[in-house]
Write an enzyme that holds these catalytic residues in place. Structure first.
Site, PDB file in Angstrom:
ATOM      1  CB  SER A 116      -0.964  -0.636   1.033  1.00 40.40           C
ATOM      2  OG  SER A 116      -2.062  -1.071   1.035  1.00 40.40           O
ATOM      3  CD  GLU A 337      -7.277   3.950   2.531  1.00 41.91           C
ATOM      4  OE1 GLU A 337      -6.502   2.608   2.558  1.00 41.91           O
ATOM      5  OE2 GLU A 337      -6.762   4.717   4.124  1.00 41.91           O
ATOM      6  CG  HIS A 346      -4.019  -7.865   5.057  1.00 43.17           C
ATOM      7  ND1 HIS A 346      -3.086  -9.442   4.224  1.00 43.17           N
ATOM      8  CD2 HIS A 346      -4.121  -6.376   4.829  1.00 43.17           C
ATOM      9  CE1 HIS A 346      -2.155  -7.753   4.224  1.00 43.17           C
ATOM     10  NE2 HIS A 346      -2.634  -6.473   3.917  1.00 43.17           N
ATOM     11  CG  ASP A 383      -4.254  -0.204  -2.013  1.00 43.12           C
ATOM     12  OD1 ASP A 383      -4.854  -1.032  -2.850  1.00 43.12           O
ATOM     13  OD2 ASP A 383      -3.390   0.419  -1.013  1.00 43.12           O
ATOM     14  CG  HIS A 384      -3.147  -4.034  -2.953  1.00 40.15           C
ATOM     15  ND1 HIS A 384      -3.847  -4.607  -1.968  1.00 40.15           N
ATOM     16  CD2 HIS A 384      -2.580  -2.936  -2.067  1.00 40.15           C
ATOM     17  CE1 HIS A 384      -3.528  -4.918  -0.961  1.00 40.15           C
ATOM     18  NE2 HIS A 384      -2.770  -3.445  -0.727  1.00 40.15           N
ATOM     19  CG  HIS A 459      -0.742  -7.311  -0.329  1.00 38.57           C
ATOM     20  ND1 HIS A 459      -0.219  -6.284  -0.651  1.00 38.57           N
ATOM     21  CD2 HIS A 459      -2.152  -6.294   0.609  1.00 38.57           C
ATOM     22  CE1 HIS A 459      -0.788  -5.322   0.471  1.00 38.57           C
ATOM     23  NE2 HIS A 459      -1.399  -5.789   1.447  1.00 38.57           N
TER      24      HIS A 459
END
Length: 510
Positions: A116, A337, A346, A383-384, A459
Site C-alpha cells: 500500500s 480510501e 488480510h 492500490d493492489h 496481496h
C-alpha cells in the site's frame, strides 16, 4: 467422532442449504431478444462517448479501495444486489456505471506483488518506489532516515493546494495510514505513526513522524477525517472515548497534543474538531472552513460492525467533505480510501471486506449526486489486489458467502464459494481439512478457508481496474503504470507542471 452416517447427513444438509440459494433466472432471459435489446441500448450509449468531455476539471476525486481487486469488485456487486433482495449478478455498482475503464500495474520498484505505501506514492505522487516507503523515490531505503533528504516527491494533493484548490482526505483507517499519508508525508517507514514508533537514530537524524507531518507539511488542509487519535496525544493520555482502555492511550513521547495545537490554530478560521457522530452531525458545512474528524484511536470500525449511533459511515464522511470543499470557487481535490477492505481480506474475513467494499461504492454514488460530471473528474481504483477468489460453479443467486454445490473430489467435504490462496483461514482438524458443515460459515467473522497457512493473507499481484468519468476521463485507457494516474488527473485540472494546454481557460486547448 461422528459416524459415517452422521457425516453423510451433515453433508446432505449442507448441500440442501446450498440448493436453497438457487433461484430461477428471470423468464425474459430465455428470449434472445432480451440480450439483443440490451446490447443495442449499450451500443447506443457507447456511441455517445464519441463526444469526449474535454472540459477543464474544476474538481478531482480519487477513490482508492485498498485491496479491492477485480474479484472483490465482482463479489461486492453480487453482495450489493443480494442485500437488496436480488440474485446479485445483474446488479450494477456505482463504479460500473463509469464510462471509461483501464487497468493499472501494481508492482513496486523492489517487489512484484505491491503493497500500500509504495502503491499510494505511485497513485498520488506519480513515482513508483520501494515497499514501505511513502512520498520518496526509489533511491530512498526503508528504515534508513538518512536516505530521505533529497528524495522527496510531492503529491497531486499538494499540486492542487498550490493551485488554490481546497483539499481533503477521508479514510476508514487511521489518518496516518499508508494510503492517506501519501497525500502529505515523506517517510522511509510507513509505520512511523508517532515519534514513539521511531528508532532513536531516526529521531536524531531529523526524520519526523507521520502524525506531525499531517499538520506541518501542507498547512491548512481543509478536510481530514478517519481514525488515529492515539498518535496525536502525549503518552498515557486516556482516550476520550475509551478512557479505561490503556491500549488506546496516547503514544507520543514528545508531550505534544497535536489535536489541541490544531484547534488553537484554527478556531478563529472556521476550524472544527469532532470525534463522534453527534458532534459530526451537528456541523453545518456552510459554516465549516476546516474539519478534523478522528473517530477512533486506531482504524474505524468495519462497516458491518460499525456503531451507527457513534461513528459516521464512509458515505456520511464523503458527503460532509464535499459540501465543505465545494465552497471554494477554484474547486477541490478529495482522496477517499475504503481502507478496511484490505484489512478484512488480510484476516480472510470476506464478509468484513465485502461489506466495506459495498459501502465504499455507496460513497461513490453519493459523491456523484453532489458533483457534476461536467466539471468533476472522478476516478475509482485499488492500490493492489488480494489472493481472494470465489468459484465452484455456484448457481445463479447463490449466497455469495454460501456453499458451492459440489463436494471436494479428494476429501468429499463441502466448501464455500469464497476462498483465499493463503492466510489464517487454513485449518486442519485431526490432520484433515476442517469440515465447514460443523461451523457457521455465514458468521461475519468466519475465516474463509485458505490453501496456505499464514498469519495474514498476502496481496495479489494482478492488475487492478481503474474506473473514470468526467473531464478527460478517456485518457485513462488500456493497461498503464499505476504512476500514470495522477498526471492524468493533474492534466485534466490544469495543475502541477503540465499546464501548457491550459492557456485558453474557455476551452481545453488539448
Amino acid at each position: 467422532m461422528k459416524s459415517k452416517v452422521q457425516m453423510l447427513l451433515i453433508i446432505c444438509c449442507c448441500l440442501f442449504a446450498a440448493c436453497l440459494g438457487r433461484v430461477n433466472f428471470p423468464e425474459e432471459e430465455k428470449d434472445p431478444n432480451f440480450w439483443r435489446s440490451m446490447a443495442q441500448r449499450t451500443l447506443q450509449k457507447a456511441l455517445t462517448l464519441q463526444q469526449l468531455n474535454q472540459n477543464i476539471a474544476k474538481n478531482l476525486i480519487l477513490f482508492i479501495g485498498d485491496g479491492m481487486g477485480v474479484s472483490t469488485v465482482t463479489a461486492a456487486r453480487i453482495l450489493k444486489g443480494q442485500l437488496s433482495g436480488h440474485s446479485g449478478e445483474e446488479t450494477q455498482l456505482e463504479m460500473d456505471k463509469f464510462p471509461y475503464m483501464s487497468l493499472s500495474k501494481t508492482y513496486n520498484t523492489d517487489i512484484q506483488v505491491g503493497e500500500s505505501a509504495a502503491a499510494a506514492t505511485a497513485l498520488l505522487c506519480g513515482v513508483k518506489t520501494n515497499r514501505g516507503i511513502v512520498g520518496l523515490n526509489a533511491a530512498a531505503i526503508r528504515y534508513q532516515c538518512n536516505t530521505s533528504q533529497g528524495n522527496e516527491v510531492t503529491s497531486i494533493f499538494k499540486w492542487a493546494k498550490d493551485a488554490g484548490k481546497s483539499v481533503g482526505v477521508v479514510t476508514t483507517t487511521r489518518i496516518t495510514g499508508a494510503t492517506p499519508c501519501a497525500t502529505y508525508a515523506h517517510t522511509v517507514e510507513r509505520h512511523w505513526y508517532a515519534d514513539s514508533d521511531m528508532p532513536e537514530e531516526a529521531l536524531k537524524g531529523g526524520c519526523i513522524d507521520v502524525a506531525r507531518q499531517l499538520f506541518e507539511n501542507i498547512p491548512n488542509i481543509e478536510v481530514m477525517m478517519g481514525g488515529g487519535r492515539m498518535y496525536m496525544y502525549p503518552k498515557n493520555t486516556p482516550d476520550v472515548e475509551y478512557p479505561d482502555m490503556e491500549q488506546h492511550n496516547g503514544t507520543r513521547n514528545d508531550g505534544r497534543n497535536l489535536i489541541q495545537e490544531w484547534v488553537d490554530k484554527m478556531k478563529d478560521k472556521g476550524g472544527h474538531y469532532v470525534w463522534n457522530k453527534s458532534q459530526f452531525l451537528s456541523l453545518n458545512p456552510s459554516r465549516v472552513n476546516y474539519l478534523l474528524g478522528l473517530f477512533e484511536p486506531l482504524d474505524l470500525m468495519y462497516e458491518i460492525e460499525r456503531d451507527t449511533d457513534n461513528e459516521p459511515s464512509l458515505t456520511e464522511m464523503v458527503d460532509m467533505a464535499i459540501k465543505i470543499l465545494r465552497k471554494n470557487p477554484n474547486g477541490f481535490y478529495l482522496l477517499v480510501e475504503g481502507g478496511r477492505i484490505d484489512q478484512g481480506h488480510h484476516r480472510n474475513k470476506a464478509q468484513l471486506a465485502l461489506h466495506d467494499a459495498v459501502e465504499m461504492d455507496r460513497s461513490v454514488g453519493r459523491a456523484g449526486l453532489l458533483t457534476s460530471e461536467f466539471d468533476t473528474l472522478t476516478v475509482v481504483t485499488a492500490d493492489h489486489s488480494h489472493v481472494f477468489n470465489f468459484g465452484g460453479y455456484t448457481y445463479r443467486g447463490n449466497d455469495i458467502f454460501g456453499l458451492a454445490p459440489d463436494l471436494s473430489d479428494v476429501d468429499h467435504k463441502p466448501f464455500t464459494a469464497i476462498s483465499y490462496g493463503n492466510g489464517p483461514g487454513y485449518k486442519l482438524v485431526n490432520g484433515e481439512r476442517e469440515n465447514i458443515s460443523t461451523v457457521n460459515y455465514l458468521d461475519p467473522n468466519y475465516r474463509a478457508q485458505s490453501a496456505v497457512p499464514l498469519k495474514s493473507d498476502t496481496h495479489g499481484g494482478e492488475d487492478v481496474a481503474v474506473y473514470a468519468k468526467g473531464p478527460l476521463a478517456h485518457l485513462l485507457h488500456g493497461v498503464q503504470e499505476q504512476s500514470y494516474l495522477p498526471y492524468v488527473m493533474a492534466y485534466a485540472a490544469c495543475i502541477g507542471n503540465n499546464t501548457a494546454h491550459c492557456s485558453d481557460r474557455n476551452g481545453t486547448g488539448v
